[in-house]
Design a protein around this motif. Structure first.
Motif, short mmCIF file in Angstrom:
data_model
loop_
_atom_site.label_atom_id
_atom_site.label_comp_id
_atom_site.label_asym_id
_atom_site.label_seq_id
_atom_site.Cartn_x
_atom_site.Cartn_y
_atom_site.Cartn_z
N GLU A 3 0.76 -1.19 -0.04
CA GLU A 3 0.08 0.11 -0.09
C GLU A 3 0.92 1.27 -0.11
O GLU A 3 1.63 1.41 0.88
N PRO A 4 0.93 2.01 -1.01
CA PRO A 4 1.72 3.25 -1.01
C PRO A 4 1.41 4.36 -0.12
O PRO A 4 2.41 4.97 -0.02
N THR A 5 0.27 4.45 0.55
CA THR A 5 0.10 5.41 1.34
C THR A 5 -0.20 4.81 2.84
O THR A 5 -0.72 5.48 3.72
N PHE A 8 -0.66 6.74 6.36
CA PHE A 8 -1.22 8.02 6.35
C PHE A 8 -2.81 7.97 6.04
O PHE A 8 -2.93 7.21 5.20
N TYR A 9 -3.48 8.69 6.86
CA TYR A 9 -4.97 8.79 6.81
C TYR A 9 -5.19 10.25 6.88
O TYR A 9 -4.76 11.21 7.26
N THR A 10 -6.63 10.46 6.21
CA THR A 10 -7.27 11.64 6.37
C THR A 10 -8.35 11.70 7.45
O THR A 10 -8.64 12.66 8.05
N ASN A 84 -6.17 1.48 1.46
CA ASN A 84 -6.11 2.00 0.12
C ASN A 84 -5.22 1.39 -0.78
O ASN A 84 -4.09 1.25 -0.51
N GLY A 86 -4.34 2.44 -3.64
CA GLY A 86 -3.45 3.52 -4.64
C GLY A 86 -4.45 4.34 -5.34
O GLY A 86 -4.08 5.36 -5.73
N SER A 89 -10.03 3.75 -1.73
CA SER A 89 -10.08 2.90 -0.57
C SER A 89 -11.28 1.60 -0.55
O SER A 89 -12.23 1.81 -1.21
N ASN A 231 0.10 8.80 10.69
CA ASN A 231 0.64 10.18 9.88
C ASN A 231 1.81 10.62 10.59
O ASN A 231 1.97 11.70 11.09
N ILE A 281 -8.58 6.73 4.61
CA ILE A 281 -8.34 7.81 3.58
C ILE A 281 -9.89 7.94 2.96
O ILE A 281 -10.22 6.93 2.26
#
Length: 289
Positions: A3-5, A8-10, A84, A86, A89, A231, A281
């Motif tokens: 998973e590239p992200t 990290f989350y929003t 996610n 990429g 989600s 994050n 995300i």
């Protein structure tokens, strides 16, 4: 697939704490003499939620109301796992064994799909059961703890939901409720694990079965092994609670911003930090008219 992200989350889900947690949680074992101080747990949880809202650079934190008919509603991690890919989600909706908990699954499913346009995958097999507390996602592969709350059919459902991600089952000792009670993610490629015989038994299985290599941080207190990676921050227990474990975490995880929060009351019920949040995300939020 990696998973590239990852990490990290929003956004995130949390829940308020019900009074019924004290006496009716399914995480309380019949022979368990430890009692939960509900006022202390509520103070600790409020501090935890405050940090989630203000310190982790999340765009939005949704706080679900307490549900007294579902004593374990605060453990939202058991309800869903959001990955996610990429491009978008995907939310895998878990299937807790207790019917009272499935309302929380439905509530979160509707918010994810209708408000955030996130694709959801539900389990169709009536005999499958799986809690998010038994799902350890490293950003590269899944490990699933086979526990009183999760069976092989639940692990198979996860594998079917994410066919491009390896899913490996881990046998849990009888004294362990959930996989993440003993091991958690302490950063990219990092596992934090307790030093007990049960924790090390779990780690040995992971090392043998893993498709990737992981840097392992072992702490003397199993309860301190449950950390939260979001994050570029690591949330962990306090020095007052587990001084030797925190010394190790501060040294080994020095590349991340670390935040200590009290966990003692929740540690009596298992994974004290990861169990109380679903980070994700968000897709494009649909505005209400």
């Amino acid at each position: 697939m990696s998973e590239p992200t990852f990490g990290f989350y929003t956004s995130a889900f949390v829940s308020k704490l019900p009074e019924s947690l004290r006496d009716e949680s399914i995480r309380i074992k019949k022979d368990d003499t430890a009692s939960i101080n509900i006022d202390g747990a509520r103070r600790d949880h409020d501090e935890f939620v405050n940090i989630i809202k203000k310190k982790l650079k999340l765009v939005e934190v949704m706080e679900m109301p307490a549900d007294e008919s579902n004593p374990d509603c605060v453990f939202v991690d058991d309800m869903a796992v959001v990955v996610n890919t990429g491009f978008s989600s995907i939310a895998f909706m878990c299937k807790p064994e207790m019917n009272a908990r499935r309302k929380s699954v439905d509530d979160i499913k509707h918010i994810l799909s209708r408000t955030y346009r996130i694709s959801v995958v539900e389990i169709k097999d009536e005999n499958a059961k799986i809690d998010g507390g038994d799902i350890l996602y490293t950003g590269q592969e899944f490990f699933v703890g086979l526990s009183p709350f999760t069976n092989h059919l639940g692990a198979l459902a996860l594998a079917n939901a994410f066919p491009d991600i390896s899913v490996t089952s881990i046998s849990l000792p009888s004294d362990v409720n959930h996989l993440k009670d003993k091991v958690s993610i302490g950063g990219l490629g990092v596992l934090v694990v307790g030093s007990s015989e049960s924790a090390q038994y779990i780690l040995k299985q992971i090392v043998v079965k893993a498709n990737y290599d992981y840097y392992t941080v072992t702490v003397p207190d199993d309860a301190a092994a449950n950390v939260l990676f979001i994050n570029n921050h690591i949330i962990h227990c306090t020095r007052d609670e587990y001084p030797e474990s925190v010394k190790i975490l501060e040294k080994k995880l020095a590349n991340y911003t670390r935040i200590a929060v009290p966990t003692r009351e929740f540690a009596k019920l298992g994974a004290s930090l990861t169990s109380r949040i679903i980070p994700f995300i968000a897709g494009e939020k649909i505005s209400k008219r």
